[in-house]
Design a protein around this motif. Structure first.
Motif, PDB file in Angstrom:
ATOM      1  N   SER A 154       0.715   1.932  -5.641  1.00 47.20           N
ATOM      2  CA  SER A 154      -0.147   0.868  -6.199  1.00 47.20           C
ATOM      3  C   SER A 154      -1.423   1.366  -6.356  1.00 47.20           C
ATOM      4  O   SER A 154      -1.645   2.562  -5.695  1.00 47.20           O
ATOM      5  N   ILE A 155      -2.372   0.819  -7.131  1.00 41.21           N
ATOM      6  CA  ILE A 155      -3.666   1.293  -7.447  1.00 41.21           C
ATOM      7  C   ILE A 155      -4.550  -0.030  -6.909  1.00 41.21           C
ATOM      8  O   ILE A 155      -4.494  -0.979  -7.388  1.00 41.21           O
ATOM      9  N   MET A 156      -5.163   0.147  -5.713  1.00 40.57           N
ATOM     10  CA  MET A 156      -5.943  -1.036  -5.156  1.00 40.57           C
ATOM     11  C   MET A 156      -7.381  -0.613  -5.228  1.00 40.57           C
ATOM     12  O   MET A 156      -7.796   0.609  -4.985  1.00 40.57           O
ATOM     13  N   HIS A 157      -8.383  -1.579  -5.004  1.00 39.46           N
ATOM     14  CA  HIS A 157      -9.605  -1.480  -4.855  1.00 39.46           C
ATOM     15  C   HIS A 157      -9.758  -0.879  -3.343  1.00 39.46           C
ATOM     16  O   HIS A 157      -9.009  -1.186  -2.338  1.00 39.46           O
ATOM     17  N   LYS A 158     -10.730   0.099  -3.255  1.00 39.80           N
ATOM     18  CA  LYS A 158     -11.065   0.331  -1.761  1.00 39.80           C
ATOM     19  C   LYS A 158     -11.462  -1.136  -1.258  1.00 39.80           C
ATOM     20  O   LYS A 158     -12.424  -1.597  -1.823  1.00 39.80           O
ATOM     21  N   PHE A 214       0.827  -1.333  -0.216  1.00 41.42           N
ATOM     22  CA  PHE A 214      -0.095   0.043  -0.115  1.00 41.42           C
ATOM     23  C   PHE A 214       0.988   1.232   0.085  1.00 41.42           C
ATOM     24  O   PHE A 214       0.387   2.579  -0.074  1.00 41.42           O
ATOM     25  N   LYS A 215       2.261   1.048   0.031  1.00 40.70           N
ATOM     26  CA  LYS A 215       2.894   2.258   0.184  1.00 40.70           C
ATOM     27  C   LYS A 215       4.346   2.262  -0.745  1.00 40.70           C
ATOM     28  O   LYS A 215       4.571   1.013  -1.439  1.00 40.70           O
ATOM     29  N   LYS A 216       4.879   3.333  -1.173  1.00 41.47           N
ATOM     30  CA  LYS A 216       5.935   3.377  -1.944  1.00 41.47           C
ATOM     31  C   LYS A 216       6.964   2.485  -1.523  1.00 41.47           C
ATOM     32  O   LYS A 216       6.881   2.490   0.026  1.00 41.47           O
TER      33      LYS A 216
END
Ligand code: ZN
Length: 506
Positions: A263-267, A250-252
């Motif tokens: 990243s590009i994640m679903h809520k 979830f982080k760089k």
């Protein structure tokens, strides 16, 4: 590797190193990140003058000597970088791919040994299009803004700035979460009819006829989608995201380069059964290749999240160290036990599964293939990729390669896995990892003849062990000491099975 204000290697690691502008300011890449250390102080002369502009001789003249910038020492290894670029160029040409990305890292400490983004550009001439961009814009008249955008694209470090759907290589993460959470055992049995029905959707396996009955080990060797959809369902959304978070997704990553994407994640609240199923085999979200590399490193290094980095230390122009650079590492993202299991599973993928084209006799290689569909899926474009590490039982190197828009066969196992095998075959000996053949490998690959190993520096005990592994004839041991000083035939010579050898001990 040392970075200067000019670039002796032209295109090598161009999208990593970056360049400086006419004012000596870093424009992009490491040159921006370490600008404060690298740029020198321009010499300035402060002189008192009279009201008429005449210099006053011997007045308080204060001359500031010009100072050259410091040198940044990198973990990028010139030999590994060159070799990595070579294997990447080879596959880019043979598969007529639009681009190739390749990262080579030490999974134990995060030191980047090579980072290739093909096509590269010439650092000494960065405002001129490279061959590929020239071809791309041939016959077009670009406005200034269009040209700037195109140049930015050419300079972009896609290994860290571009996200993609990782596809099956992400099964490493799902398997790790499932083992950690103890929702699966290696002996659990699964059945794949070629698809899995999730709510009202039929989600297919890559093998149309299905893999049939298989245990978990076979499921990962086959890269069977229904097996992983089942693991995703057993884990549930909360646990899945708990492990994503633990593995840094979830982080760089915090690499010491500008322009890193996340990243590009679903809520979480939007994830229903179908999204959970597709996520479990690496679809419907996006990460960077570097994020996958860091998360996978934690899986195989005993659970440490390392900070990937290039800068090692700063030295002044006279060579004295000004600053040693260090980076945070967090422990226990994965348990030791799961890490051991995953190393063995991923070695099985290469020795006897979809990754077998990365198999290298004499070295233990582990890894996972992936074939990602580019979005929109209707475009029928693919990214073939492979993430591999070696030696599987004590990883010293991990690498990921992505080949975008390959023409013809596009399966990661066919196209990408051999690239990593080629790379490892050449860099493992250079990194001090010795070949170590199993008896089965000796049988299989050394029929008739083999390469004479290096005995120099070995003890009598080590020699005895090697005599058991290799099929020599008689050993003529000369001298009284314990260490081999001379050998015949010489290391690297091809000799026949059953050949006699002479060693001189001192
Ligand atoms: Zn299947």
């Amino acid at each position: 590797m040392k970075v200067f204000g000019y670039y002796p290697y032209d295109t090598l690691a161009s999208r990593v190193i970056g360049f400086t502008g006419s004012d000596n300011q870093g424009v992009i890449g490491l040159e921006v990140k370490y600008d404060n250390y690298l740029k020198g102080i321009d010499g300035t002369i402060l002189t008192l003058t009279t009201a008429h502009g005449v210099e006053i001789k011997n007045a308080a003249e204060d001359r500031i000597e010009p100072q050259p910038g410091n040198d940044l020492y990198l973990s990028l290894d010139i030999n590994i970088q060159q070799y990595a670029q070579q294997v990447a160029e080879k596959v880019m040409e043979s598969k007529q791919a639009s681009n190739v990305k390749l990262i080579v890292m030490n999974p134990q400490n995060g030191e980047i040994m090579a980072m290739v983004n093909l096509p590269e550009y010439n650092l000494n001439d960065p405002y001129t299009f490279n061959e590929e961009f020239t071809a791309l814009y041939a016959g077009q008249t670009l406005t200034d803004q269009q040209k700037t955008e195109a140049l930015n694209k050419m300079w972009r470090n896609a290994c860290i700035s571009d996200t993609y759907e990782p596809g099956s290589s992400f099964k490493i993460i799902t398997a790790t979460a499932a083992l950690e959470e103890k929702v699966v055992k290696l002996t659990d049995r699964f059945f794949c009819p070629g698809f899995k029905k999730v709510e009202d959707r039929i989600i297919r396996c890559h093998k149309a006829g299905g893999h049939g009955s298989q245990d978990f080990t076979e499921g990962i060797k086959n890269s069977c989608n229904p097996v992983f959809m089942e693991l995703g369902a057993r884990l549930g959304v909360d646990k899945m995201y708990y492990y994503f978070d633990k593995l840094g997704l979830f982080k760089k990553t915090g690499i010491d380069l500008p322009g890193e994407a996340g990243s590009i994640m679903h809520k979480k609240e939007n994830i229903k059964a179908v999204e959970l199923a597709t996520m479990s085999f690496g679809q419907s979200f996006q990460i960077t290749p570097l994020q996958l590399l860091v998360a996978s490193s934690a899986v195989i290094n005993g659970g440490k999240i390392v900070t990937p980095h290039l800068g090692v230390e700063i030295r002044s122009a006279d060579g004295s160290r000004i600053k040693e650079l260090d980076y945070p590492t967090s422990e226990q993202a994965v348990s030791k036990e799961t890490s051991e299991t995953m190393k063995a599973l991923l070695e099985a993928v290469v020795s006897d599964g979809t990754g077998k084209r990365a198999y290298l006799p004499g070295f233990k290689v582990g890894g996972k293939t992936a074939t990602s569909e580019k979005l929109p899926r209707s475009s029928n474009k693919y990214i073939s990729s492979f993430i591999g590490f070696a030696p599987a039982d004590n990883p010293q190197v991990i690498a990921v390669v992505l080949i975008e828009d390959p023409v013809g066969i596009y399966y990661g196992g066919t196209v990408a896995a051999p690239v990593i095998a080629d790379l490892f075959k050449n860099i493992l000996p250079y990194l001090g990892v010795d070949e170590n053949y199993t008896e089965a490998e000796m049988e299989q690959f050394h029929v008739g003849s083999f390469e004479m190993p290096d005995f120099i520096g070995k003890t009598r005990k080590e020699v005895n062990q090697m005599m058991k592994i290799y099929e020599f004839g008689e050993l003529d041991a000369l001298g009284e000491g314990d260490i081999v000083r001379e050998q015949f035939p010489l290391a690297g010579e091809t000799i026949g099975k059953g050949s006699d050898i002479i060693l001189y001990f001192e």
